[in-house]
Design a protein around this motif. Sequence first.
Motif, mmCIF file in Angstrom:
data_model
loop_
_atom_site.group_PDB
_atom_site.id
_atom_site.type_symbol
_atom_site.label_atom_id
_atom_site.label_comp_id
_atom_site.label_asym_id
_atom_site.label_seq_id
_atom_site.Cartn_x
_atom_site.Cartn_y
_atom_site.Cartn_z
ATOM 1 N N LYS A 117 -18.018 8.273 0.939
ATOM 2 C CA LYS A 117 -17.044 8.930 1.827
ATOM 3 C C LYS A 117 -17.143 10.439 1.677
ATOM 4 N N GLU A 118 -17.215 10.899 0.433
ATOM 5 C CA GLU A 118 -17.290 12.336 0.180
ATOM 6 C C GLU A 118 -18.549 12.955 0.779
ATOM 7 N N LYS A 119 -19.676 12.224 0.754
ATOM 8 C CA LYS A 119 -20.918 12.734 1.341
ATOM 9 C C LYS A 119 -20.755 12.978 2.838
ATOM 10 N N ILE A 120 -20.090 12.066 3.524
ATOM 11 C CA ILE A 120 -19.885 12.220 4.971
ATOM 12 C C ILE A 120 -18.915 13.357 5.258
ATOM 13 N N GLU A 121 -17.850 13.456 4.459
ATOM 14 C CA GLU A 121 -16.907 14.558 4.652
ATOM 15 C C GLU A 121 -17.593 15.906 4.449
ATOM 16 N N LYS A 122 -18.467 16.015 3.454
ATOM 17 C CA LYS A 122 -19.215 17.246 3.218
ATOM 18 C C LYS A 122 -20.172 17.518 4.373
ATOM 19 N N ALA A 123 -20.822 16.476 4.871
ATOM 20 C CA ALA A 123 -21.740 16.649 6.006
ATOM 21 C C ALA A 123 -21.004 17.222 7.209
ATOM 22 N N ASN A 124 -19.781 16.758 7.452
ATOM 23 C CA ASN A 124 -19.003 17.279 8.573
ATOM 24 C C ASN A 124 -18.578 18.724 8.347
ATOM 25 N N ARG A 125 -18.257 19.089 7.108
ATOM 26 C CA ARG A 125 -17.935 20.496 6.823
ATOM 27 C C ARG A 125 -19.165 21.376 7.069
ATOM 28 N N ASP A 126 -20.327 20.890 6.632
ATOM 29 C CA ASP A 126 -21.571 21.644 6.840
ATOM 30 C C ASP A 126 -21.900 21.762 8.330
ATOM 31 N N LEU A 127 -21.703 20.676 9.074
ATOM 32 C CA LEU A 127 -21.969 20.710 10.514
ATOM 33 C C LEU A 127 -21.035 21.673 11.232
ATOM 34 N N ALA A 128 -19.818 21.836 10.732
ATOM 35 C CA ALA A 128 -18.867 22.763 11.349
ATOM 36 C C ALA A 128 -19.367 24.201 11.270
ATOM 37 N N GLU A 129 -20.215 24.495 10.304
ATOM 38 C CA GLU A 129 -20.765 25.847 10.129
ATOM 39 C C GLU A 129 -21.970 26.108 11.029
ATOM 40 N N VAL A 130 -22.544 25.075 11.609
ATOM 41 C CA VAL A 130 -23.708 25.240 12.492
ATOM 42 C C VAL A 130 -23.204 25.739 13.843
ATOM 43 N N LYS A 131 -23.776 26.851 14.275
ATOM 44 C CA LYS A 131 -23.298 27.496 15.508
ATOM 45 C C LYS A 131 -24.322 27.380 16.641
ATOM 46 N N TYR A 132 -23.835 26.988 17.810
ATOM 47 C CA TYR A 132 -24.604 26.983 19.044
ATOM 48 C C TYR A 132 -23.702 27.579 20.119
ATOM 49 N N MET A 133 -24.313 28.120 21.154
ATOM 50 C CA MET A 133 -23.533 28.776 22.182
ATOM 51 C C MET A 133 -22.564 27.825 22.876
ATOM 52 N N PHE A 134 -22.971 26.569 23.075
ATOM 53 C CA PHE A 134 -22.130 25.642 23.818
ATOM 54 C C PHE A 134 -21.532 24.540 22.934
ATOM 55 N N LYS A 135 -21.650 24.683 21.631
ATOM 56 C CA LYS A 135 -21.039 23.715 20.700
ATOM 57 C C LYS A 135 -19.537 23.959 20.664
ATOM 58 N N THR A 136 -18.750 22.914 20.786
ATOM 59 C CA THR A 136 -17.290 23.062 20.905
ATOM 60 C C THR A 136 -16.514 22.786 19.618
ATOM 61 N N ASN A 137 -17.182 22.375 18.556
ATOM 62 C CA ASN A 137 -16.450 22.142 17.309
ATOM 63 C C ASN A 137 -17.081 22.877 16.147
#
Length: 168
Positions: free
Chosen positions: A148-168
């Motif tokens: 569970k913790e691995k997935i939660e960390k993956a989502n925190r890391d994904l939140a830091e990835v920036k794209y022009m049209f990414k909404t989250n």
Amino acid sequence: MTPLVSIIMGSTSDLPVMEKACKFLDDMQVPFEVNALSAHRTPDAVEKFARGAQQRGIKVIIAGAGMAAALPGVIAASTTLPVIGVPIKGMLDGLDAMLSIIQMPPGIPVATVGVNGAQNAAILAVEMMALSDAALAARLTEFKLGLKEKIEKANRDLAEVKYMFKTN
């Protein structure tokens, strides 16, 4: 140490897949043994192993096999212990092995995990034994929380990835 789980493979060429089960059992502090036995090349040794496993203290057998994949079923035919089959990818991307393992006749069940799913076989074996071992159940719970913790960390890391049209 007396082994509680026996990992059997048809050939040592299956070790790169089956070592995932070894690693998980080692991490869970479950004593285990590893052997190569062939349903076709050493049928007498397979039957002798299966008939004597429970008396030696084995609780669960994990059997990996490819192609014709008779090993898990032959073992299950000679013991009342739970047998977990691991289809090994070989010919036909492992479909041949998977079908050989899951199509057992009535009265000779073999639990089957996905192709090359040795780690899941070890997790299933630990889940079975954890029903009567509180310390093992606690270690298994910690492992599951770690997933569970691995997935939660993956989502925190994904939140830091920036794209022009990414909404989250």
